[in-house]
Design a protein around this motif. Structure first.
Motif, PDB file in Angstrom:
ATOM      1  N   MET A   1     -22.596 -29.279 -15.121  1.00  0.00           N
ATOM      2  CA  MET A   1     -23.296 -30.290 -15.903  1.00  0.00           C
ATOM      3  C   MET A   1     -23.371 -31.610 -15.131  1.00  0.00           C
ATOM      4  N   ALA A   2     -22.340 -31.896 -14.351  1.00  0.00           N
ATOM      5  CA  ALA A   2     -22.361 -33.109 -13.526  1.00  0.00           C
ATOM      6  C   ALA A   2     -23.467 -33.024 -12.479  1.00  0.00           C
ATOM      7  N   GLU A   3     -23.663 -31.829 -11.927  1.00  0.00           N
ATOM      8  CA  GLU A   3     -24.750 -31.640 -10.951  1.00  0.00           C
ATOM      9  C   GLU A   3     -26.104 -31.877 -11.594  1.00  0.00           C
ATOM     10  N   ILE A   4     -26.245 -31.471 -12.853  1.00  0.00           N
ATOM     11  CA  ILE A   4     -27.486 -31.739 -13.591  1.00  0.00           C
ATOM     12  C   ILE A   4     -27.690 -33.245 -13.735  1.00  0.00           C
ATOM     13  N   GLY A   5     -26.589 -33.963 -13.938  1.00  0.00           N
ATOM     14  CA  GLY A   5     -26.688 -35.421 -14.040  1.00  0.00           C
ATOM     15  C   GLY A   5     -27.231 -36.051 -12.769  1.00  0.00           C
ATOM     16  N   ILE A   6     -26.764 -35.576 -11.610  1.00  0.00           N
ATOM     17  CA  ILE A   6     -27.271 -36.087 -10.334  1.00  0.00           C
ATOM     18  C   ILE A   6     -28.754 -35.773 -10.187  1.00  0.00           C
ATOM     19  N   ILE A   7     -29.140 -34.560 -10.583  1.00  0.00           N
ATOM     20  CA  ILE A   7     -30.549 -34.163 -10.489  1.00  0.00           C
ATOM     21  C   ILE A   7     -31.427 -35.100 -11.322  1.00  0.00           C
ATOM     22  N   LEU A   8     -31.029 -35.345 -12.575  1.00  0.00           N
ATOM     23  CA  LEU A   8     -31.843 -36.194 -13.458  1.00  0.00           C
ATOM     24  C   LEU A   8     -31.848 -37.642 -12.984  1.00  0.00           C
ATOM     25  N   LEU A   9     -30.723 -38.110 -12.443  1.00  0.00           N
ATOM     26  CA  LEU A   9     -30.667 -39.482 -11.943  1.00  0.00           C
ATOM     27  C   LEU A   9     -31.626 -39.673 -10.778  1.00  0.00           C
ATOM     28  N   LEU A  10     -31.581 -38.780  -9.800  1.00  0.00           N
ATOM     29  CA  LEU A  10     -32.458 -38.909  -8.636  1.00  0.00           C
ATOM     30  C   LEU A  10     -33.913 -38.645  -9.018  1.00  0.00           C
ATOM     31  N   PHE A  11     -34.134 -37.782  -9.984  1.00  0.00           N
ATOM     32  CA  PHE A  11     -35.493 -37.523 -10.469  1.00  0.00           C
ATOM     33  C   PHE A  11     -36.094 -38.785 -11.082  1.00  0.00           C
ATOM     34  N   SER A  12     -35.332 -39.480 -11.912  1.00  0.00           N
ATOM     35  CA  SER A  12     -35.838 -40.701 -12.544  1.00  0.00           C
ATOM     36  C   SER A  12     -36.060 -41.811 -11.524  1.00  0.00           C
ATOM     37  N   ILE A  13     -35.200 -41.881 -10.511  1.00  0.00           N
ATOM     38  CA  ILE A  13     -35.393 -42.885  -9.456  1.00  0.00           C
ATOM     39  C   ILE A  13     -36.666 -42.582  -8.671  1.00  0.00           C
ATOM     40  N   GLY A  14     -36.911 -41.302  -8.403  1.00  0.00           N
ATOM     41  CA  GLY A  14     -38.146 -40.914  -7.727  1.00  0.00           C
ATOM     42  C   GLY A  14     -39.381 -41.279  -8.529  1.00  0.00           C
ATOM     43  N   ILE A  15     -39.317 -41.129  -9.865  1.00  0.00           N
ATOM     44  CA  ILE A  15     -40.450 -41.485 -10.723  1.00  0.00           C
ATOM     45  C   ILE A  15     -40.737 -42.971 -10.620  1.00  0.00           C
ATOM     46  N   GLU A  16     -39.700 -43.799 -10.604  1.00  0.00           N
ATOM     47  CA  GLU A  16     -39.888 -45.246 -10.537  1.00  0.00           C
ATOM     48  C   GLU A  16     -40.312 -45.696  -9.145  1.00  0.00           C
TER      49      GLU A  16
END
Length: 669
Positions: free
Chosen positions: A58-73
Motif C-alpha cells: 500500500m505504501a508503494e501505491i502511495g508513491i505511485i499516486l504521489l508521483l502521478f499527481s506531480i506529473g499532472i501538475e
C-alpha cells in the motif's frame, strides 16, 4: 471473519491521528508524526503490525499516486526546460557522490572496492516522495531549488535502474548480457519518448474525450486510476521504477484539457496512501539498535548530511546558480531516499554490506528522511547565517557568465523605470502590462534557461539573485521608480524587500506574498504595498458575488477598500463587527439577474433590430447595453441592429435568462 490487514490499518490510522495531533500542538510537521507512528507500530519496536508486507504494498501505491499527481501538475514543456538540470545536474550529483564515497571508504577506511561502490550508490539516492511532497506543499516547485530537485530526482530514478543491474556484478556474479537486456535498454531509450509523444498528442486526448462525453464521474475516475497504474506497471516491466513510470503517466495527462479534473479526483487517494508510505518508512527504524549505538549513529548521520550537502552545493554552483539557491537546494536533497531500501535488498543477496553496517545505514537513512522536513523548512534561515561568511562575490552571484548580461543603455532607459523581481505567472503579467503601457522595465530572474529564452525574444531579463545588493545595483535599483517583488519564497521576499529599501529609500515597493501573516513583516521591512494572494482571491470572489446581487458599485468598492485597510485586519477577525455592512437595507433581489450573453454568427438575432426580435414581449428580458468591438453602446433604440460578436447586457428573471440562452444557444460570458 477477521481481516488482519483491516486491523493493521485501524491501528495505523488511529495512532497517526493521536501522534499527528500531538505534533501539531508543538508545531512539528505532519511528516514527522507519520514517521514516528511507523516507529511505534513497526516490528522493530512494539510490533503492533503483523501484515507488514501488505502495508509496504500500500505504501508503494502511495508513491505511485504521489508521483502521478506531480506529473499532472507538471508539463512536457517544463520538463524540456529543466533538461540541463536532469542530464547535467543529475549526472554530477550521482557521479560525484559515488566517487566521493568510494574515495573515503576505500582509501581512508579500507573497505573493499565493491562495498565502497555499493555504498556510494546507496548514498547518491535522495527521497523523491518526501522532497517533492514538501516542495509541493510549500509552493516551491517553480523555484530554482524546486526545479533542481525535480531534475536530479528524475535522473536518480533512471540511474537506479542501472544500479540494480550492476549490483550483481559487484557481488561477484558474472554479467551475461543477453539480447533481452539489450532490447530492454533500447526500449527504454526509444520507447519512453515515443510513448510520451503519442500518448500526450493522440491516444489520451482521444480516450479521455470519449470518457468525459459520458458525463460519468465514476467512469472518469476509474479511467484516470487505470491509466496511472497501467503505465506505472508497464514501465516497471522494462526495468523503470514504478515511481518514475507514474510520473511519466501524469506527465502525459498534464497535456490534456482534463488534467485539473484528473488531479482533483486523485488527490484524496494520494493523501491516504502516501501517509501509509511514510508510516512504512518509520517502521524500518530499529529503536533498540538506535539506543545502543546512539553515538555512532549520530556521527554517521552528521557525516552523511554534510557530505551530501557539500556535493549538492558543488553541483548547484557548477550549474551557475547563486550561492543562496545552491545552499537551499543542498539542504533539500541531502537525505538518503526510499529507493536505497530497494537497492539494499538487492545488495543483501550478495552480502555487499556486513550485517552491522547494513543496520547502521538503514537507521541513518530513516533518520535523514525524518530530518528532511526540518532541513527544508529551516533552509532559508540556515542559508542566511552561512551567507554572512566572506564568500567571493562571483560565487554569491553565480558562475553563469553567459547569462549575467548588462542592460544596454541604448535600448533601455534605466531612469524612472520599473524593476520586476521574478518571472513566473505574476511577473509575466506585470511585464506585459508595463510593455503595453510603454513603461520601461527590467526583470530579475534566477532561472538561467528562462533568461536565455526570453532574452532571445527581446525581453529585458537579467540573471541574478535579487537578495544580493550587487545584482540589484546592476538593474539600476537606485534610479527605479517602482519595484514589484513577485516570487514564491517568503524568506527570500523578506530579504529582497529589506535590501531594496536599504539601497533606495524612496522607491515605491510592492511585494506579493502567499499568506496574509507575511503582510505586517513585509511592511515593517519597507514594502509600501503587500498583496496577499489568499485574501485578494477572497475579495475578488466577494466583489463578484455582490455584483450578482445588484449591490451598487460604490458600496462594493467601499466595502472592499475597508477590508483591505489595516493590513486586511477586518478579514482576519473571526467575527465581523456589526458596523461592517453594505447598507441598512441591501439591494438584494434574487428574482432579478444581470447576465452578459455573446451573440454568435449563427444566432437568429444576428442582423435584426430590437424591434424585430420582441425581446421583452416574447422573452421577458430587457437589453440595457451592448459592447461592440470593445466600445460600450448605451443609447439603444428599437432600430438598433444586433451584430455577430456583440456582448449583450440583459436583465430579467433568472429562469427567463436561462431560457433565452438555451433557446438561442448563446454562450454565457
Amino acid at each position: 471473519m477477521e481481516i488482519p490487514l483491516l486491523r493493521d490499518l485501524v491501528i495505523i490510522f488511529s495512532l497517526s491521528v493521536v501522534v499527528i495531533y500531538g505534533c501539531r500542538q508543538v508545531k512539528l510537521p505532519i511528516l514527522v508524526g507519520l514517521l514516528v507512528t511507523g516507529m511505534l507500530v513497526g516490528p522493530r519496536s512494539f510490533g503492533l503490525i503483523h501484515e507488514v508486507h501488505l502495508v509496504e504494498v500500500m505504501a508503494e501505491i502511495g508513491i505511485i499516486l504521489l508521483l502521478f499527481s506531480i506529473g499532472i501538475e507538471f508539463s512536457l514543456k517544463k520538463l524540456w526546460q529543466i533538461r540541463t538540470l536532469v542530464l547535467v545536474g543529475g549526472t554530477l550529483q550521482v557521479g560525484l557522490t559515488m566517487l566521493g564515497t568510494f574515495a573515503v571508504t576505500h582509501y581512508l577506511l579500507g573497505w573493499a572496492a565493491t562495498q565502497a561502490w555499493f555504498l556510494g550508490m546507496l548514498l547518491s539516492l535522495s527521497s523523491t516522495a518526501i522532497v517533492l511532497k514538501l516542495y509541493q506543499e510549500r509552493g516551491e516547485m517553480e523555484t530554482m531549488q524546486g526545479r533542481l530537485a525535480l531534475g536530479v530526482l528524475i535522473f536518480q530514478d533512471i540511474a537506479a535502474v542501472l544500479m540494480i543491474l550492476v549490483t550483481p556484478m559487484l557481488g561477484g556474479e558474472v554479467l551475461e548480457t543477453s539480447s533481452l537486456d539489450v532490447f530492454r535498454l533500447v526500449l527504454i531509450g526509444l520507447g519512453v519518448p515515443l510513448f510520451i509523444w503519442l500518448g500526450s498528442q493522440y491516444v489520451l486526448p482521444w480516450m479521455l474525450h470519449r470518457v468525459v462525453s459520458t458525463r460519468s464521474p465514476e467512469l472518469f475516475l476509474l479511467s484516470i486510476v487505470s491509466i496511472c497504474f497501467a503505465v506505472a506497471w508497464g514501465f516497471s516491466q522494462i526495468g523503470i521504477s514504478l515511481a518514475l513510470g507514474a510520473f511519466l503517466a501524469g506527465l502525459v495527462i498534464s497535456e490534456s484539457e482534463y488534467s485539473h479534473e484528473a488531479f482533483e479526483h486523485v488527490l484524496p487517494f494520494r493523501e491516504i496512501f502516501t501517509s501509509i508510505f511514510f508510516v512504512s518508512a518509520g517502521m524500518l527504524l530499529d529503536i533498540g539498535y538506535l539506543w545502543e549505538h546512539l553515538g555512532l549513529v549520530l556521527s554517521v548521520l552528521l557525516a552523511v548530511l554534510v557530505f551530501k550537502l557539500f556535493i549538492l552545493l558543488v553541483v548547484a554552483i557548477l550549474l551557475g546558480m547563486p550561492l543562496r539557491t545552491a545552499w537551499i537546494a543542498g539542504f533539500g536533497l541531502c537525505q538518503v531516499g526510499e529507493f536505497a531500501f530497494v537497492l539494499n535488498t538487492t545488495g543483501s543477496r550478495y552480502q555487499l554490506l556486513s550485517p552491522d553496517n547494513e543496520q547502521l545505514f538503514l537507521t541513518v537513512i530513516v533518520l535523514t528522511m525524518m530530518l528532511t522536513s526540518f532541513l527544508i523548512a529551516g533552509a532559508p534561515q540556515l542559508t542566511q547565517s552561512l551567507l554572512h561568511l566572506p564568500w567571493p562575490r562571483r560565487l554569491r552571484a553565480g558562475l553563469y557568465k553567459g547569462l549575467r548580461l548588462q542592460i544596454r543603455s541604448s535600448r533601455y532607459d534605466l531612469q524612472d523605470h520599473l524593476v520586476i523581481v521574478g518571472y513566473g505567472i505574476n511577473g509575466r503579467n506585470v511585464a506585459r502590462a508595463a510593455k503595453r503601457a510603454q513603461v520601461p522595465y527590467v526583470v530579475l530572474e534566477t532561472n538561467p534557461d528562462t533568461v536565455r529564452s526570453e532574452q532571445a525574444l527581446g525581453e529585458p531579463l537579467v540573471y541574478g539573485d535579487a537578495t544580493q545588493k550587487a545584482v540589484l545595483n546592476r538593474v539600476g535599483i537606485r534610479q527605479a521608480r517602482t519595484v514589484v517583488v513577485v516570487i514564491a519564497e517568503a524568506t527570500a521576499t523578506r530579504r529582497i524587500v529589506s535590501a531594496i529599501r536599504e539601497l533606495n529609500p524612496s522607491v515605491y515597493l510592492i511585494a506579493r506574498t502567499r499568506y496574509v501573516r507575511e503582510v505586517e513583516e513585509l511592511r515593517r521591512l519597507g514594502a509600501n504595498e503587500v498583496v496577499p494572494e489568499e485574501f485578494e482571491t477572497a475579495l475578488e470572489i466577494f466583489d463578484r458575488v455582490l455584483t450578482q446581487y445588484l449591490v451598487p458599485r460604490p458600496e462594493i468598492d467601499h466595502l472592499v477598500e475597508e477590508m483591505r485597510s489595516g493590513n486586511y485586519g477586518l478579514l482576519r477577525q473571526e467575527v465581523l463587527p456589526e458596523t461592517t455592512e453594505v447598507a441598512q437595507e441591501p439591494n438584494l433581489h434574487p428574482e432579478i439577474q444581470v447576465t452578459t450573453l455573446l451573440l454568435n454568427a449563427a444566432c437568429s438575432w444576428n442582423g435584426h433590430s430590437l424591434q424585430d426580435i420582441h425581446l421583452r414581449a416574447e422573452h421577458g428580458v430587457s437589453l440595457v447595453a451592448l459592447r461592440r468591438q470593445g466600445k460600450m453602446l448605451l443609447d439603444l433604440s428599437s432600430e438598433t441592429i444586433l451584430q455577430a460578436d456583440d456582448e449583450l447586457f440583459l436583465i430579467g428573471p433568472p429562469e427567463k435568462m436561462r431560457q433565452v440562452a438555451q433557446l438561442l444557444r448563446i454562450e454565457v460570458i
